[in-house]
Scaffold this motif. Structure first.
Motif, PDB file in Angstrom:
ATOM      1  N   LEU A 149      32.827  35.439  -7.895  1.00 12.15           N
ATOM      2  CA  LEU A 149      34.185  34.886  -7.841  1.00 12.15           C
ATOM      3  C   LEU A 149      34.724  34.657  -9.252  1.00 12.15           C
ATOM      4  CD1 LEU A 149      36.610  33.588  -6.430  1.00 12.15           C
ATOM      5  CD2 LEU A 149      35.306  31.435  -6.370  1.00 12.15           C
ATOM      6  N   ASN A 150      33.922  34.048 -10.110  1.00 11.65           N
ATOM      7  CA  ASN A 150      34.369  33.778 -11.481  1.00 11.65           C
ATOM      8  C   ASN A 150      34.661  35.075 -12.242  1.00 11.65           C
ATOM      9  OD1 ASN A 150      34.165  31.026 -11.113  1.00 11.65           O
ATOM     10  ND2 ASN A 150      32.051  30.916 -11.884  1.00 11.65           N
ATOM     11  N   THR A 151      33.877  36.103 -11.974  1.00 10.40           N
ATOM     12  CA  THR A 151      34.098  37.393 -12.632  1.00 10.40           C
ATOM     13  C   THR A 151      35.445  37.982 -12.210  1.00 10.40           C
ATOM     14  OG1 THR A 151      31.717  37.829 -12.736  1.00 10.40           O
ATOM     15  CG2 THR A 151      33.194  39.713 -12.955  1.00 10.40           C
ATOM     16  N   SER A 152      35.770  37.875 -10.918  1.00  6.82           N
ATOM     17  CA  SER A 152      37.060  38.381 -10.439  1.00  6.82           C
ATOM     18  C   SER A 152      38.217  37.636 -11.109  1.00  6.82           C
ATOM     19  CB  SER A 152      37.156  38.241  -8.916  1.00  6.82           C
ATOM     20  OG  SER A 152      36.212  39.063  -8.279  1.00  6.82           O
ATOM     21  N   GLN A 153      38.077  36.323 -11.229  1.00  5.77           N
ATOM     22  CA  GLN A 153      39.120  35.540 -11.882  1.00  5.77           C
ATOM     23  C   GLN A 153      39.293  35.944 -13.348  1.00  5.77           C
ATOM     24  OE1 GLN A 153      37.578  31.625 -11.043  1.00  5.77           O
ATOM     25  NE2 GLN A 153      38.810  31.390  -9.169  1.00  5.77           N
ATOM     26  N   ALA A 154      38.184  36.165 -14.038  1.00  3.58           N
ATOM     27  CA  ALA A 154      38.249  36.570 -15.446  1.00  3.58           C
ATOM     28  C   ALA A 154      38.893  37.942 -15.593  1.00  3.58           C
ATOM     29  CB  ALA A 154      36.846  36.577 -16.058  1.00  3.58           C
ATOM     30  N   GLU A 155      38.578  38.868 -14.696  1.00  2.07           N
ATOM     31  CA  GLU A 155      39.166  40.210 -14.760  1.00  2.07           C
ATOM     32  C   GLU A 155      40.681  40.150 -14.568  1.00  2.07           C
ATOM     33  OE1 GLU A 155      37.016  42.365 -11.805  1.00  2.07           O
ATOM     34  OE2 GLU A 155      35.391  42.933 -13.175  1.00  2.07           O
ATOM     35  N   ILE A 156      41.127  39.255 -13.705  1.00  2.54           N
ATOM     36  CA  ILE A 156      42.566  39.107 -13.494  1.00  2.54           C
ATOM     37  C   ILE A 156      43.238  38.552 -14.752  1.00  2.54           C
ATOM     38  CG2 ILE A 156      44.303  37.750 -12.249  1.00  2.54           C
ATOM     39  CD1 ILE A 156      42.665  38.147  -9.731  1.00  2.54           C
ATOM     40  N   ARG A 157      42.585  37.551 -15.388  1.00  2.00           N
ATOM     41  CA  ARG A 157      43.172  37.002 -16.619  1.00  2.00           C
ATOM     42  C   ARG A 157      43.258  38.058 -17.720  1.00  2.00           C
ATOM     43  NH1 ARG A 157      40.045  32.406 -15.109  1.00  2.00           N
ATOM     44  NH2 ARG A 157      38.385  33.021 -16.537  1.00  2.00           N
ATOM     45  N   VAL A 158      42.245  38.895 -17.829  1.00  3.33           N
ATOM     46  CA  VAL A 158      42.272  39.974 -18.825  1.00  3.33           C
ATOM     47  C   VAL A 158      43.418  40.936 -18.528  1.00  3.33           C
ATOM     48  CG1 VAL A 158      41.039  41.997 -19.689  1.00  3.33           C
ATOM     49  CG2 VAL A 158      39.816  39.833 -19.389  1.00  3.33           C
ATOM     50  N   LEU A 159      43.581  41.288 -17.253  1.00  5.21           N
ATOM     51  CA  LEU A 159      44.624  42.226 -16.886  1.00  5.21           C
ATOM     52  C   LEU A 159      46.015  41.610 -17.087  1.00  5.21           C
ATOM     53  CD1 LEU A 159      44.207  45.096 -15.984  1.00  5.21           C
ATOM     54  CD2 LEU A 159      44.584  44.401 -13.626  1.00  5.21           C
ATOM     55  N   GLN A 160      46.140  40.313 -16.836  1.00  6.04           N
ATOM     56  CA  GLN A 160      47.418  39.650 -17.073  1.00  6.04           C
ATOM     57  C   GLN A 160      47.772  39.628 -18.564  1.00  6.04           C
ATOM     58  OE1 GLN A 160      46.553  35.925 -15.098  1.00  6.04           O
ATOM     59  NE2 GLN A 160      47.783  36.478 -13.293  1.00  6.04           N
ATOM     60  N   ALA A 161      46.767  39.449 -19.408  1.00  4.01           N
ATOM     61  CA  ALA A 161      47.000  39.491 -20.855  1.00  4.01           C
ATOM     62  C   ALA A 161      47.444  40.880 -21.290  1.00  4.01           C
ATOM     63  CB  ALA A 161      45.739  39.069 -21.601  1.00  4.01           C
ATOM     64  N   ARG A 162      46.809  41.902 -20.711  1.00  4.75           N
ATOM     65  CA  ARG A 162      47.213  43.273 -21.024  1.00  4.75           C
ATOM     66  C   ARG A 162      48.631  43.550 -20.537  1.00  4.75           C
ATOM     67  NH1 ARG A 162      43.158  47.388 -18.617  1.00  4.75           N
ATOM     68  NH2 ARG A 162      44.811  48.749 -19.377  1.00  4.75           N
TER      69      ARG A 162
END
Length: 354
Positions: A149-162
């Protein structure tokens, strides 16, 4: 009439003619000289200046350059195709305004996919937590679900930054310059878009010889002009002094801030600067032509009791017309300012005050 008489007659006529020519040019005192009295020379009339203390500004005139208070070359951090340009060239824009938008369809699709995955992982973590509380699964199995779950949240934050990097915004208030792109252009990271300038206030950069280092301070005022407005004087205040001397020019670099409410000043303009280093009260100033240079110093002629008195002096600051007397004279002294090459110590003169 014989030849001797004629000769005497001619000689007499010549003497009479010469007398008629010479007599009117004789000075008034010539009669006394002819009578055996001493000849007298008329007194020379000179100009005098009574010294009084006055304000003296120690100032220098230098040149400098107008700089923007802030400037930045707008560019993209990511590669992408320009889908929208949301500014006009030369427009004033506020901080945070969206200027250019890159195509974001692909990254938005990835974000949507990750949000579905996140929802599944959230549901899985919730179920695993319920089972752990009932001791139906091990702590290790629950922590695996939580990490997913935490990994999915982190991937979303990275994609939002991009995704955010696809929207190029103004970093501060300013005027945007000429753009170098068009809608449909493909931008690579670092591709120049336009330049943004903050020009109210503006910076004025200049250098002064290092010998003035102790006389230049933060907060000192400057006056300057630019070619576009030759009859207008702008004001500024020093806010920073470079803490080192340029070894090539032996000068120090200084920057001042100047208001630019009317947008009359532009970065890159040439500035003529007047910098007041210090103000001296009660300075004694005399015209430069009154000073007589000597081998071991300088002197002037003063007027006392109808006669010329030679006085040695030491000079200080100098401007276009006057020089400061540091020592040798006092307020109330009368300095002779004209005819200094025609008089000597002890000469009698007539004084004339302007």
């Amino acid at each position: 009439m014989n030849k001797t008489v004629k000769r005497i007659l001619y000689i007499g006529i010549v003497i009479v003619i010469l007398g008629a020519i010479i007599y009117p040019k004789l000075p008034d005192g010539d009669s006394s000289a002819m009578a055996g009295g001493p000849a007298t020379r008329p007194k020379l009339t000179v100009d005098g200046l009574v010294l009084a203390g006055q304000e003296l500004k120690n100032q220098i005139n230098i040149t400098g350059t107008i700089l923007a208070d802030e400037s930045v070359l707008l560019n993209s951090e990511v590669a992408g195709k320009v889908s929208e340009i949301l500014f006009e060239e030369g427009q004033f824009i506020k901080k945070g305004k969206l200027l250019v938008k890159l195509n974001d369809d692909e990254i938005k699709a990835d974000l949507e996919r990750l949000r579905f995955i996140l929802k599944l992982n959230e549901d899985n973590e919730y179920r695993q937590k319920q089972l752990l509380e009932k001791e139906a699964i091990s702590r290790e199995e629950y922590e695996t679900a939580l990490t997913t779950l935490n990994t999915s949240q982190a991937e979303i934050r990275v994609l939002q930054a991009r995704l955010e990097k696809h929207y190029i915004k103004a970093p501060f208030d300013g005027i945007v310059g000429l753009r170098s792109i068009s809608v449909g252009s493909y931008l690579n990271p670092g591709t120049a878009i336009a330049e943004l300038f903050k020009i109210d206030p503006v910076k004025v950069e200049f250098s002064v010889p290092s010998k003035y280092l102790q006389l230049v301070n933060v907060g000192d005022r400057i006056n300057f002009s630019v070619d576009a407005y030759p009859d207008e004087v702008f004001n500024g205040e020093i806010y920073a002094v470079e803490p080192q001397v340029d070894p090539q020019t032996r000068s120090i670099r200084i920057r001042a801030l100047a208001n630019n409410k009317k947008n009359q000043l532009y970065p890159g303009q040439f500035a003529r600067i007047n910098l007041i280093l210090e103000v001296i009260d009660n300075a004694l100033l005399i015209p430069t032509q009154a000073v007589i240079p000597e081998l071991n110093g300088k002197r002037v002629f003063t007027y006392k009791n109808g006669k010329v008195v030679s006085q040695s002096i030491e000079t200080g600051l100098r401007n276009e017309e006057n020089v400061q007397v540091a020592t040798g004279l006092s307020p109330g002294d009368t300095v002779i300012t004209t005819g200094v090459l025609q008089i000597n110590h002890g000469s009698e003169v007539n004084i004339r005050f302007n």
